[in-house]
Write an enzyme that holds these catalytic residues in place. Structure first.
Site, PDB file in Angstrom:
ATOM      1  N   LYS A  15     -46.213  16.239   1.556  1.00 48.43           N
ATOM      2  CA  LYS A  15     -47.097  17.107   2.343  1.00 48.43           C
ATOM      3  C   LYS A  15     -46.312  18.126   3.155  1.00 48.43           C
ATOM      4  O   LYS A  15     -46.705  19.293   3.259  1.00 48.43           O
ATOM      5  CB  LYS A  15     -47.956  16.230   3.270  1.00 48.43           C
ATOM      6  CG  LYS A  15     -48.993  17.007   4.069  1.00 48.43           C
ATOM      7  CD  LYS A  15     -49.850  16.066   4.896  1.00 48.43           C
ATOM      8  CE  LYS A  15     -49.026  15.338   5.942  1.00 48.43           C
ATOM      9  NZ  LYS A  15     -49.841  14.545   6.881  1.00 48.43           N
ATOM     10  N   ARG A  90     -58.392  13.048  11.948  1.00 49.78           N
ATOM     11  CA  ARG A  90     -57.962  11.700  11.576  1.00 49.78           C
ATOM     12  C   ARG A  90     -59.141  10.772  11.315  1.00 49.78           C
ATOM     13  O   ARG A  90     -58.971   9.682  10.765  1.00 49.78           O
ATOM     14  CB  ARG A  90     -57.081  11.095  12.677  1.00 49.78           C
ATOM     15  CG  ARG A  90     -55.719  11.761  12.807  1.00 49.78           C
ATOM     16  CD  ARG A  90     -54.831  11.016  13.772  1.00 49.78           C
ATOM     17  NE  ARG A  90     -53.524  11.642  13.909  1.00 49.78           N
ATOM     18  CZ  ARG A  90     -52.492  11.446  13.103  1.00 49.78           C
ATOM     19  NH1 ARG A  90     -52.627  10.631  12.076  1.00 49.78           N
ATOM     20  NH2 ARG A  90     -51.335  12.051  13.303  1.00 49.78           N
ATOM     21  N   ARG A 128     -34.815   6.653  -0.457  1.00 51.46           N
ATOM     22  CA  ARG A 128     -34.277   7.851   0.197  1.00 51.46           C
ATOM     23  C   ARG A 128     -32.934   7.595   0.853  1.00 51.46           C
ATOM     24  O   ARG A 128     -32.736   6.585   1.530  1.00 51.46           O
ATOM     25  CB  ARG A 128     -35.256   8.367   1.272  1.00 51.46           C
ATOM     26  CG  ARG A 128     -36.439   9.104   0.714  1.00 51.46           C
ATOM     27  CD  ARG A 128     -37.233   9.807   1.791  1.00 51.46           C
ATOM     28  NE  ARG A 128     -37.838   8.918   2.777  1.00 51.46           N
ATOM     29  CZ  ARG A 128     -38.923   9.223   3.483  1.00 51.46           C
ATOM     30  NH1 ARG A 128     -39.507  10.389   3.311  1.00 51.46           N
ATOM     31  NH2 ARG A 128     -39.400   8.373   4.361  1.00 51.46           N
ATOM     32  N   ARG A 162     -32.523   5.448   6.295  1.00 52.58           N
ATOM     33  CA  ARG A 162     -33.286   5.349   7.541  1.00 52.58           C
ATOM     34  C   ARG A 162     -33.787   3.930   7.784  1.00 52.58           C
ATOM     35  O   ARG A 162     -34.204   3.227   6.856  1.00 52.58           O
ATOM     36  CB  ARG A 162     -34.482   6.309   7.493  1.00 52.58           C
ATOM     37  CG  ARG A 162     -34.110   7.742   7.754  1.00 52.58           C
ATOM     38  CD  ARG A 162     -35.249   8.708   7.464  1.00 52.58           C
ATOM     39  NE  ARG A 162     -36.553   8.188   7.855  1.00 52.58           N
ATOM     40  CZ  ARG A 162     -37.681   8.907   7.730  1.00 52.58           C
ATOM     41  NH1 ARG A 162     -37.642  10.128   7.234  1.00 52.58           N
ATOM     42  NH2 ARG A 162     -38.832   8.402   8.091  1.00 52.58           N
ATOM     43  N   ARG A 173     -46.584   1.010   6.555  1.00 50.37           N
ATOM     44  CA  ARG A 173     -46.988   2.408   6.763  1.00 50.37           C
ATOM     45  C   ARG A 173     -48.007   2.855   5.727  1.00 50.37           C
ATOM     46  O   ARG A 173     -48.990   3.528   6.047  1.00 50.37           O
ATOM     47  CB  ARG A 173     -45.756   3.312   6.712  1.00 50.37           C
ATOM     48  CG  ARG A 173     -44.893   3.225   7.959  1.00 50.37           C
ATOM     49  CD  ARG A 173     -43.486   3.697   7.704  1.00 50.37           C
ATOM     50  NE  ARG A 173     -43.423   5.108   7.351  1.00 50.37           N
ATOM     51  CZ  ARG A 173     -42.336   5.686   6.838  1.00 50.37           C
ATOM     52  NH1 ARG A 173     -41.242   4.961   6.611  1.00 50.37           N
ATOM     53  NH2 ARG A 173     -42.338   6.960   6.570  1.00 50.37           N
TER      54      ARG A 173
END
Length: 220
Positions: A15, A90, A128, A162, A173
Site C-alpha cells: 500500500k 477504520r 524481509r 525487524r 498483525r
C-alpha cells in the site's frame, strides 16, 4: 471531478508503494490520520484543544471528532483536486461520515483494496531483511542476497531483521487486520465502491490498474 482515494491493504500488501506512486504521478496529497493529529498538536485552535483534552484523559477520540479533523485538513488548498487517505476510515461508521464529507466537498470517492493472499503476506514480512548502510531491501524467499545475510553492495553489513517481523507477531498483525477491516470491506462492497486490485502483480502493473480505476468517472 475531484477524487478521494481510500487505499486499503494488509500489512505487507504494498500500500505504501502505491500511495507514493499516486502522490507523485497524480499530484494528490497523501493524508494520514497520524500526520493530521501530529500537526494539529502543534496548533492552539479550539479543535486542537478539544483533541488534547480527550487524549490527556486517556480516552479514545470519537468518530465525530476524527471526521472534523479530517475535514479541517482536507479543506486546505492542496486537497482541492482530491487526496489519498491512509488509515481512515477504520470503521463502517467512519466510512459513512466520509461519504457525507465527500458530498459536501463535491468529490467522487473510490475504495481500492490491494488484495494479496495472507500466506504470501506472511512470507513477504517474515522474509524481509534490510541493509543498515544503504537501506536496500531483500527477502529471503523472493529476493535473497547473493551472500548469506549480507548486503550485495556492502559485504561488511549484516542485514537487519525487524523485531516485529517474526512469525508469531506477523500472524497477530494479519489476524488483527482481517478482523478490523472486514466490516469496512463489507460496507464498501455493499455501496458498490470497492475495487479489488491483484496485489501479487508487479508494482507498476498494480499502479496502472489503480490509475485506470481512479481516472474513470463511472468507476468512482
Amino acid at each position: 471531478m475531484s477524487k478521494i482515494i481510500v487505499l486499503m491493504g494488509a500489512p505487507g500488501a504494498g500500500k505504501g508503494t502505491q500511495a507514493r506512486l499516486l502522490q507523485e504521478r497524480l499530484r494528490l496529497p497523501q493524508i494520514s490520520t497520524g500526520d493530521m493529529f501530529r500537526a494539529l498538536a502543534q496548533t492552539q485552535t479550539p479543535l486542537a484543544e478539544e483533541v488534547r483534552a480527550i487524549q490527556q484523559a486517556g480516552k479514545l477520540i470519537p468518530d465525530e471528532l476524527v471526521i472534523r479533523v479530517v475535514e479541517d485538513r482536507t479543506a486546505q488548498d492542496d486537497c482541492r483536486r482530491g487526496y489519498i487517505l491512509d488509515g481512515f476510515p477504520r470503521t463502517a461508521a467512519q466510512a459513512e461520515m466520509l461519504e457525507a464529507l465527500a458530498e459536501r466537498e463535491g468529490k467522487k470517492l473510490s475504495a481500492i483494496l490491494i488484495d494479496v493472499p495472507l500466506e504470501l503476506l506472511e512470507k513477504r514480512m517474515i522474509g524481509r531483511r534490510s541493509c543498515p548502510v544503504c537501506g536496500e531491501l531483500y527477502n529471503i524467499y523472493f529476493k535473497p542476497p547473493k551472500s548469506d545475510n549480507r548486503c550485495d553492495s556492502h559485504a561488511e553489513a549484516q542485514l537487519i531483521h525487524r523485531a516485529d517481523d517474526t512469525s508469531d507477531k506477523v500472524r497477530v498483525r494479519l489476524e488483527t487486520y482481517k478482523r478490523e477491516t472486514a466490516p469496512l470491506l463489507d460496507y464498501y462492497q455493499h455501496t458498490g465502491r470497492l475495487h479489488r486490485v491483484n496485489g501479487v502483480k508487479p508494482a507498476e502493473e498494480i499502479y496502472q490498474e489503480i490509475e485506470r480505476i481512479v481516472s474513470t468517472e463511472k468507476s468512482l
